[in-house]
Design a protein around this motif. Structure first.
Motif, PDB file in Angstrom:
ATOM      1  N   MET A  87      37.052  20.453  98.765  1.00 29.40           N
ATOM      2  CA  MET A  87      36.983  19.503 100.026  1.00 29.40           C
ATOM      3  C   MET A  87      38.073  18.531 100.239  1.00 29.40           C
ATOM      4  O   MET A  87      38.829  18.278 100.994  1.00 29.40           O
ATOM      5  N   SER A  88      38.522  17.926  98.813  1.00 29.29           N
ATOM      6  CA  SER A  88      39.455  17.139  98.600  1.00 29.29           C
ATOM      7  C   SER A  88      40.905  17.508  98.748  1.00 29.29           C
ATOM      8  O   SER A  88      41.797  16.967  99.461  1.00 29.29           O
ATOM      9  N   LYS A  89      40.947  19.044  98.613  1.00 30.80           N
ATOM     10  CA  LYS A  89      42.085  19.630  98.743  1.00 30.80           C
ATOM     11  C   LYS A  89      42.425  19.688 100.409  1.00 30.80           C
ATOM     12  O   LYS A  89      43.588  19.571 100.913  1.00 30.80           O
ATOM     13  N   GLU A  90      41.385  19.943 101.101  1.00 33.11           N
ATOM     14  CA  GLU A  90      41.336  20.165 102.529  1.00 33.11           C
ATOM     15  C   GLU A  90      41.704  18.734 103.045  1.00 33.11           C
ATOM     16  O   GLU A  90      42.578  18.537 103.996  1.00 33.11           O
ATOM     17  N   LEU A  91      41.206  17.662 102.342  1.00 36.34           N
ATOM     18  CA  LEU A  91      41.709  16.298 103.037  1.00 36.34           C
ATOM     19  C   LEU A  91      42.940  15.729 102.564  1.00 36.34           C
ATOM     20  O   LEU A  91      43.579  15.302 103.578  1.00 36.34           O
ATOM     21  N   ALA A  92      43.490  16.363 101.704  1.00 38.72           N
ATOM     22  CA  ALA A  92      45.033  16.221 101.332  1.00 38.72           C
ATOM     23  C   ALA A  92      45.735  16.964 102.238  1.00 38.72           C
ATOM     24  O   ALA A  92      46.835  16.504 102.686  1.00 38.72           O
ATOM     25  N   LYS A  93      45.275  18.034 102.622  1.00 39.61           N
ATOM     26  CA  LYS A  93      46.281  18.950 103.780  1.00 39.61           C
ATOM     27  C   LYS A  93      46.072  18.217 105.159  1.00 39.61           C
ATOM     28  O   LYS A  93      47.188  18.024 105.860  1.00 39.61           O
ATOM     29  N   ALA A  94      44.833  17.625 105.632  1.00 37.27           N
ATOM     30  CA  ALA A  94      44.792  16.868 106.750  1.00 37.27           C
ATOM     31  C   ALA A  94      45.620  15.591 106.701  1.00 37.27           C
ATOM     32  O   ALA A  94      45.939  15.108 107.820  1.00 37.27           O
ATOM     33  N   LEU A  95      45.711  14.840 105.658  1.00 35.79           N
ATOM     34  CA  LEU A  95      46.605  13.716 105.464  1.00 35.79           C
ATOM     35  C   LEU A  95      47.923  14.181 105.857  1.00 35.79           C
ATOM     36  O   LEU A  95      49.029  13.397 106.592  1.00 35.79           O
ATOM     37  N   GLN A  96      48.792  15.423 105.569  1.00 35.26           N
ATOM     38  CA  GLN A  96      49.879  15.837 105.719  1.00 35.26           C
ATOM     39  C   GLN A  96      49.972  16.084 107.231  1.00 35.26           C
ATOM     40  O   GLN A  96      51.136  15.861 107.731  1.00 35.26           O
ATOM     41  N   VAL A  97      49.071  16.766 107.831  1.00 36.70           N
ATOM     42  CA  VAL A  97      49.001  16.939 109.254  1.00 36.70           C
ATOM     43  C   VAL A  97      49.160  15.526 109.912  1.00 36.70           C
ATOM     44  O   VAL A  97      49.927  15.558 111.016  1.00 36.70           O
ATOM     45  N   LEU A  98      48.315  14.658 109.610  1.00 39.65           N
ATOM     46  CA  LEU A  98      48.283  13.536 110.246  1.00 39.65           C
ATOM     47  C   LEU A  98      49.878  12.891 110.100  1.00 39.65           C
ATOM     48  O   LEU A  98      50.304  12.283 111.289  1.00 39.65           O
ATOM     49  N   GLU A  99      50.270  13.001 109.183  1.00 35.36           N
ATOM     50  CA  GLU A  99      51.619  12.318 108.959  1.00 35.36           C
ATOM     51  C   GLU A  99      52.733  13.019 109.805  1.00 35.36           C
ATOM     52  O   GLU A  99      53.610  12.268 110.277  1.00 35.36           O
ATOM     53  N   GLU A 100      52.564  14.244 109.887  1.00 33.52           N
ATOM     54  CA  GLU A 100      53.721  15.118 110.487  1.00 33.52           C
ATOM     55  C   GLU A 100      53.410  14.971 112.028  1.00 33.52           C
ATOM     56  O   GLU A 100      54.402  14.687 112.811  1.00 33.52           O
ATOM     57  N   GLU A 101      52.165  15.120 112.616  1.00 34.55           N
ATOM     58  CA  GLU A 101      51.910  15.084 114.141  1.00 34.55           C
ATOM     59  C   GLU A 101      51.990  13.798 114.503  1.00 34.55           C
ATOM     60  O   GLU A 101      52.115  13.342 115.635  1.00 34.55           O
TER      61      GLU A 101
END
Length: 421
Positions: free
Chosen positions: A1-15
């Protein structure tokens, strides 16, 4: 789950353009609350989220003290030295206390807080972006219209244009692209709010800056604007270059420049007048299109009487007093407009209402200065002085004093002659 959260942060930053550090800080704060709530802990804790590895660790932070009174917040120096001999009083020691199921519980509890922080971050970004457009013109699209506002889509935010900032009689269609002036950008509980206008005087100023390069670069300056949006405006301009005609520059060849602005304002009438440091000349210019015969000032009240030809009185006043009203706003003087015949009558009435003593001739004062020969000369002279001080103009008083002095001398000679007889 934590890795998924890290990816979500990246998407939020980009989009969404939200900094990863902002989200990380919000997440760590939320996880601290989640830990204390779900594990009923009151100690001082820190949560460290590694956004690259996607790991979450919880640490209990204790201060090194001489004597331990609260084991949840403190650790004795003796115990600290057993861990590391380098510890001293006042140092902070972190102990990992991460529960095995913390990831699941913490994420569920912190979700609302994280989303709130994300919304706040988005609002801050929008506020910062549109704050730079305050006092500037921006183009938007009309989204909807109701009885109170026109809602204009500016891209990332919907701006509002209140009735007071709308041009009277102007009608908008859905998806119509319009230019608006950003009056203010402010933070509210519901996020940033942008208020725009088409009736503001500075909207007209910015339009001139867009259409007239000489105004934009400072060669020609707009000194003041008086505007009744949708109907008529007066613009006072001056040139910083003696070789540049300020009015002609703003009007443009065959009136093209000013016509572009008039078209944007749906036919609003435009008077462009030259500013002058001489108030009388400036007021004459501001009364355009009426011809001014004379300007008489009352500086004490910052007012003036403007005299115009009889046949131009209605033109000078304007429809419902608009021309006079705009000229007064433009020049900042209180303006009273009179025709030549009315002004002549006005001056005659003033003359007739002057105090009578001011119009007295010396010949009318014979009764005042005709002293009886038996009256003491000094008393007569004193009486003449009182009359001169109370009722006469300075020039008449001086003449009266001379006449009284001469009469006193004659009376004195007559008295001496009678004594000798």
């Amino acid at each position: 789950m934590s890795k998924e959260l890290a990816k979500a942060l990246q998407v939020l930053e980009e989009e969404k353009g939200i900094s990863r550090d902002i989200i990380k800080e919000a997440l760590e704060s939320a996880l601290v609350l989640a830990y204390k709530k779900n594990y009923d802990q009151a100690q001082n804790v820190e949560v460290v989220f590694d956004d690259k590895k996607g790991t979450i660790k919880v640490y209990s932070v204790k201060e090194v003290v001489q004597t331990n009174y609260d084991s949840t917040l403190e650790i004795s120096l003796e115990e600290a030295l057993k861990i590391n001999k380098a510890y001293e009083l006042g140092d902070k020691i972190r102990f990992e206390v991460t529960p095995k199921d913390f990831g699941r519980i913490a994420t569920q509890t912190a979700k609302h807080v994280i989303m709130q922080r994300i919304r706040e971050a988005e609002r801050d970004i929008i506020f910062d972006e549109y704050s730079q457009y305050q006092d500037e013109i921006i183009t938007g699209t009309v989204e909807r219209v109701d009885q109170r506002f026109v809602y204009v889509n500016l891209g990332k935010i919907e701006a509002v244009m209140p009735i007071s900032e709308q041009i009277q009689g102007e009608v908008f269609e859905m998806d119509q692209r319009i230019k608006v002036y950003v009056v203010k950008v402010e933070k509210t509980n519901k996020g940033p709010q942008v208020v725009v206008s088409r009736a503001h005087a500075d909207f007209l100023r910015r339009l001139f800056e867009q259409e007239v390069p000489e105004i934009y670069d400072g060669t020609v300056e707009i000194v003041n604007i008086a505007r009744e949006a949708g109907d008529r405006s007066k613009v006072a301009v001056r040139s910083r270059d003696t070789n540049v005609d300020p009015v002609g520059t703003c009007v443009g060849q065959k009136g093209q420049r000013v016509q572009t602005i008039v078209n944007e304002l749906n036919g609003e009438n435009m008077d462009i007048v030259e500013w002058d440091e001489d108030p009388a000349t400036f007021i004459r210019n501001a009364m355009n299109p009426a011809e001014v015969v004379d300007v008489n000032f009352d500086e004490a009240n910052h007012a003036c009487i403007v005299v115009v030809p009889d046949y131009q009185l209605s033109l000078a006043i304007g429809k419902k007093g608009q021309n006079a009203r705009l000229a007064a706003r433009l020049t900042t003087y209180k303006i009273d407009i009179k025709s030549e015949s009315d002004y002549a009558t006005y001056m005659a009435e003033l003359a007739n209402h002057e105090p009578e003593v001011e119009s007295l001739e010396l010949t009318d004062l014979d009764d005042t200065i005709d002293m009886d020969a038996e009256v003491d000369s000094a008393e007569a002279l004193r009486h003449a002085e009182e009359v001169a001080e109370d009722v006469l103009r300075p020039e008449d008083a001086e003449a009266l004093m001379d006449q009284a002095q001469a009469q006193a001398e004659l009376n004195e000679e007559d008295r001496l002659s009678q004594d000798e007889a």
